[in-house]
Design a protein around this motif. Structure first.
Motif, PDB file in Angstrom:
ATOM      1  N   THR A   1       0.828  -1.209   0.000  1.00  0.00           N
ATOM      2  CA  THR A   1       0.000   0.000   0.000  1.00  0.00           C
ATOM      3  C   THR A   1       0.857   1.251   0.000  1.00  0.00           C
TER       4      THR A   1
ATOM      5  N   SER B   1       2.242   1.542  -3.709  1.00  0.00           N
ATOM      6  CA  SER B   1       1.272   1.643  -4.796  1.00  0.00           C
ATOM      7  C   SER B   1       0.369   2.866  -4.665  1.00  0.00           C
ATOM      8  N   THR B   2       0.081   3.303  -3.431  1.00  0.00           N
ATOM      9  CA  THR B   2      -0.758   4.484  -3.254  1.00  0.00           C
ATOM     10  C   THR B   2      -0.052   5.737  -3.750  1.00  0.00           C
TER      11      THR B   2
ATOM     12  N   CYS C   1      -1.112   0.020   6.833  1.00  0.00           N
ATOM     13  CA  CYS C   1      -1.159   0.792   5.592  1.00  0.00           C
ATOM     14  C   CYS C   1      -0.671   2.219   5.830  1.00  0.00           C
TER      15      CYS C   1
ATOM     16  N   LEU D   1       2.632   4.194   4.223  1.00  0.00           N
ATOM     17  CA  LEU D   1       2.489   5.458   3.508  1.00  0.00           C
ATOM     18  C   LEU D   1       3.328   6.557   4.133  1.00  0.00           C
TER      19      LEU D   1
ATOM     20  N   ILE E   1      -4.566  11.498   2.329  1.00  0.00           N
ATOM     21  CA  ILE E   1      -4.736  10.086   2.001  1.00  0.00           C
ATOM     22  C   ILE E   1      -5.434   9.401   3.166  1.00  0.00           C
TER      23      ILE E   1
ATOM     24  N   VAL F   1      -6.793   5.930   4.981  1.00  0.00           N
ATOM     25  CA  VAL F   1      -6.576   4.476   5.038  1.00  0.00           C
ATOM     26  C   VAL F   1      -7.077   3.963   6.385  1.00  0.00           C
TER      27      VAL F   1
ATOM     28  N   ASN G   1      -7.923   8.192  -1.572  1.00  0.00           N
ATOM     29  CA  ASN G   1      -8.315   7.162  -0.616  1.00  0.00           C
ATOM     30  C   ASN G   1      -7.665   5.837  -0.983  1.00  0.00           C
ATOM     31  N   SER G   2      -7.129   5.151   0.033  1.00  0.00           N
ATOM     32  CA  SER G   2      -6.640   3.785  -0.169  1.00  0.00           C
ATOM     33  C   SER G   2      -7.298   2.806   0.789  1.00  0.00           C
TER      34      SER G   2
ATOM     35  N   LEU H   1     -10.276   3.254  -4.382  1.00  0.00           N
ATOM     36  CA  LEU H   1      -8.884   2.877  -4.161  1.00  0.00           C
ATOM     37  C   LEU H   1      -7.969   3.487  -5.215  1.00  0.00           C
TER      38      LEU H   1
ATOM     39  N   ASN I   1      -4.751   3.401  -5.499  1.00  0.00           N
ATOM     40  CA  ASN I   1      -3.614   2.585  -5.943  1.00  0.00           C
ATOM     41  C   ASN I   1      -4.010   1.583  -7.017  1.00  0.00           C
TER      42      ASN I   1
END
Length: 418
Positions: free
Chosen positions: A188, A191-192, A217, A221, A266, A268, A291-292, A338, A340
């Motif tokens: 996460t 990829s985010t 997560c 980040l 962001i 999570v 948002n993830s 999502l 990501n």
């Protein structure tokens, strides 16, 4: 049998699936083992998961073990149409997934996947399990057990279990160390930020990045945003996690304060309205919202629409600009879904290798152990977690120490002192 967007994309999908497979050596070893041992022979598995190349390699592994698999997408924006086509037309799975399908299509696909009368279910967010318990209760007697891949899904399952609503055992694959310590944190985390950068081409260095939630997560980040030169502010509701963030050197503030300062936000958390209308009204011009968390409820998109006087859709791919009455602009990525997976390709295959190895081995274990488990939420057996870590280290040519007999005796005895 399947519902995919374009069968002609299958060849391109195969190439991408095989590319991902190069970075998934643990799952490849399990696939070989499954092909020889057939631990899932005759079982029907319904899955609601992100339809990506990494998921495709999990489906191939389950099929190698003898299972019939029907797959529905757990998020329309994460569906890769070429992967869906390859699974349906080259690998023989039943696939119900189209990129960008609407809410009606999303739930129709889950219902279609359930038409195989599954013995086992794999879920990514608990939507499939929810439908089984609300709309398809006629199938509950045939479902032996399931697996859940996400933090959000595990939260929902625990609530079902507390209320006595959960009718079969579900294993929280998300909670294994080789999943949440690596997939959530490293997957996460990378990829985010990848999705945000692809969608906006923003420079994170020098920016204030506000991260809502400091679970695995959020930690991943925060670490990676700081590594790219950002000033990181964390918001939390959990005192222990807030203390952890503070002692790692991150600034911890309530969202009501952070909202005025952030350049990039962001979420999570697994909860709803983490960024609400009050927060949105405070934000500076050009703030980016991403948002993830699994569902598109963490940012109050409805409140954002009510605040805006103009919306510029698609100012960049997966980026919509909301213009407020005073001229300030807020940029929402991936419709609040999502980021990501919608704006990038999701987690790298190398980290999903462990998560899906956990899934595959847990499915094989459940094929035998389901009858011994009560309805409720269960942990993955420790030996599966350890085996996945061992195989991953071996694939990376990393060696570790082994206890001597004396050391093993010492750890097992309470009689030996200093």
């Amino acid at each position: 049998m399947s519902d995919v967007a374009d069968a002609s994309l299958a060849y391109a999908g195969v190439r991408r699936i095989e590319w991902a497979d190069r970075s998934m050596p643990v799952l490849a070893q399990i696939r070989e083992r499954f092909a020889a041992e057939r631990p899932l022979d005759g079982l029907r598995i319904a899955a609601c998961m992100h339809v990506t190349t990494e998921t495709a390699n999990l489906i191939r592994t389950l099929q190698a073990g003898g299972a019939r698999v029907a797959l529905a997408a757990s998020n329309p924006l994460s569906t890769q149409d070429d992967t869906a086509a390859a699974l349906a037309h080259e690998y023989g799975a039943e696939v119900y997934a189209r990129a960008g399908t609407d809410r009606e299509g999303y739930y129709r696909h889950i219902h279609q996947a359930l038409e195989i009368d599954p013995d086992l279910v794999l879920d990514d967010g608990c939507d499939l399990v929810n439908i089984l318990h609300t709309e398809r209760t006629d199938l509950l007697d045939t479902v032996r057990a399931g697996c859940e891949q996400t933090t959000t899904g595990v939260i929902r399952l625990h609530q079902m279990a507390r209320e006595g609503a959960l009718r079969f055992p579900v294993v929280a694959v998300n909670d294994t160390d080789t999943k949440h310590m690596f997939d959530n944190r490293y997957g996460t985390g990378q990829s985010t930020l990848d999705g945000i950068i692809r969608a906006t081409n923003t420079l994170l260095a020098g920016k204030t990045v506000v991260i809502a939630g400091f679970g695995y997560c959020g930690r991943g980040l925060a670490e990676r945003a700081r590594g790219m030169g950002a000033r990181v502010v964390v918001t939390e509701i959990d005192p222990v996690k807030a203390l952890d963030a503070t002692l790692q050197g991150f600034e911890v503030r309530p969202m009501a304060e952070a909202a005025r300062r952030g350049d990039v936000f962001i979420t999570v958390t697994g909860n709803r309205d983490v960024i609400d209308g009050v927060h949105l009204a405070m934000m500076k011009d050009g703030a980016i919202l991403a948002n993830s968390g699994h569902f598109d409820v963490e940012i109050d998109v409805r409140a954002l629409e009510e605040l805006a006087v103009t919306v510029h859709r698609g100012v960049r791919p997966q980026a919509d600009e909301y213009v407020l009455a005073d001229g300030r602009r807020l940029v929402l990525l991936a419709e609040g879904r999502l980021v990501n997976l919608a704006a990038a390709e999701g987690h790298p295959a190398a980290v999903m290798d462990m998560s899906f190895a956990d899934q595959a081995l847990t499915c094989a274990w459940l094929a035998e152990a389901h009858a011994t488990l009560a309805a409720g939420v269960h942990d993955v057996p420790q030996e599966i977690d350890t085996e996945v870590a061992r195989l991953k280290l071996a694939s990376m040519s990393v060696e570790i120490d082994v206890l001597t007999p004396e050391q093993d005796d010492y750890l097992r005895s309470w009689r030996l002192g200093s």
